[in-house]
Design a protein around this motif. Structure first.
Motif, mmCIF file in Angstrom:
data_model
loop_
_atom_site.group_PDB
_atom_site.id
_atom_site.type_symbol
_atom_site.label_atom_id
_atom_site.label_comp_id
_atom_site.label_asym_id
_atom_site.label_seq_id
_atom_site.Cartn_x
_atom_site.Cartn_y
_atom_site.Cartn_z
ATOM 1 N N ASP A 99 0.832 -1.202 0.000
ATOM 2 C CA ASP A 99 0.000 0.000 0.000
ATOM 3 C C ASP A 99 0.869 1.255 0.000
ATOM 4 O O ASP A 99 0.598 2.208 -0.733
ATOM 5 N N ASP A 149 3.938 1.487 -1.067
ATOM 6 C CA ASP A 149 4.590 1.537 -2.372
ATOM 7 C C ASP A 149 3.644 2.135 -3.414
ATOM 8 O O ASP A 149 4.057 2.985 -4.221
ATOM 9 N N ASP A 150 2.382 1.719 -3.400
ATOM 10 C CA ASP A 150 1.393 2.272 -4.331
ATOM 11 C C ASP A 150 1.218 3.768 -4.109
ATOM 12 O O ASP A 150 1.146 4.544 -5.068
ATOM 13 N N LEU A 151 1.157 4.200 -2.844
ATOM 14 C CA LEU A 151 1.014 5.626 -2.545
ATOM 15 C C LEU A 151 2.223 6.419 -3.026
ATOM 16 O O LEU A 151 2.082 7.524 -3.574
ATOM 17 N N ARG A 154 4.253 5.648 -5.514
ATOM 18 C CA ARG A 154 4.207 5.698 -6.981
ATOM 19 C C ARG A 154 3.206 6.760 -7.446
ATOM 20 O O ARG A 154 3.477 7.525 -8.364
ATOM 21 N N GLU A 155 2.055 6.789 -6.802
ATOM 22 C CA GLU A 155 1.039 7.769 -7.151
ATOM 23 C C GLU A 155 1.551 9.188 -6.876
ATOM 24 O O GLU A 155 1.351 10.097 -7.678
ATOM 25 N N HIS A 156 2.211 9.364 -5.762
ATOM 26 C CA HIS A 156 2.773 10.672 -5.399
ATOM 27 C C HIS A 156 3.803 11.110 -6.441
ATOM 28 O O HIS A 156 3.801 12.262 -6.881
ATOM 29 N N LYS A 170 4.027 10.126 -9.524
ATOM 30 C CA LYS A 170 3.336 10.385 -10.784
ATOM 31 C C LYS A 170 2.705 11.770 -10.772
ATOM 32 O O LYS A 170 2.819 12.531 -11.740
ATOM 33 N N LEU A 171 2.048 12.114 -9.665
ATOM 34 C CA LEU A 171 1.432 13.430 -9.550
ATOM 35 C C LEU A 171 2.472 14.537 -9.541
ATOM 36 O O LEU A 171 2.279 15.598 -10.130
ATOM 37 N N LYS A 172 3.592 14.281 -8.908
ATOM 38 C CA LYS A 172 4.668 15.280 -8.836
ATOM 39 C C LYS A 172 5.247 15.521 -10.234
ATOM 40 O O LYS A 172 5.561 16.646 -10.592
ATOM 41 N N GLN A 194 3.623 15.226 -13.016
ATOM 42 C CA GLN A 194 2.609 15.853 -13.834
ATOM 43 C C GLN A 194 2.366 17.310 -13.465
ATOM 44 O O GLN A 194 1.839 18.062 -14.258
#
Length: 73
Positions: free
Chosen positions: A55, A57-59, A61-63, A65-67, A69
């Motif tokens: 979980d 690790d997923d957070l 990766r999402e962070h 990705k958002l950074k 973008q």
């Protein structure tokens, strides 16, 4: 005559050894049961930790990705 005297002593000795072996076997069985229970508990805890790490690790990766973008950085 010596054999008549030795036979009961030998049999008593064997009976005592059998009793010791039985008790040792019962103790080994109890220890194995406790060890199995502890291993199952540790396995459950490791599975839970693995899920939580996934979980996190997923957070992350999402962070990231958002950074990547977000404009202006």
């Amino acid at each position: 005559m010596l054999a008549a005297i030795q036979a009961p002593v030998i049999m008593m000795s064997q009976n005592r050894q059998d009793t010791k072996d039985r008790v040792r076997g019962e103790l080994d069985y109890d220890v194995n049961l406790r060890a199995e229970s502890e291993i199952q508990s540790l396995s459950s805890k490791l599975n839970l930790l693995s899920e939580k790490i996934g979980d996190v690790d997923d957070l992350l990766r999402e962070h990231l990705k958002l950074k990547e973008q977000s404009p202006g950085r």
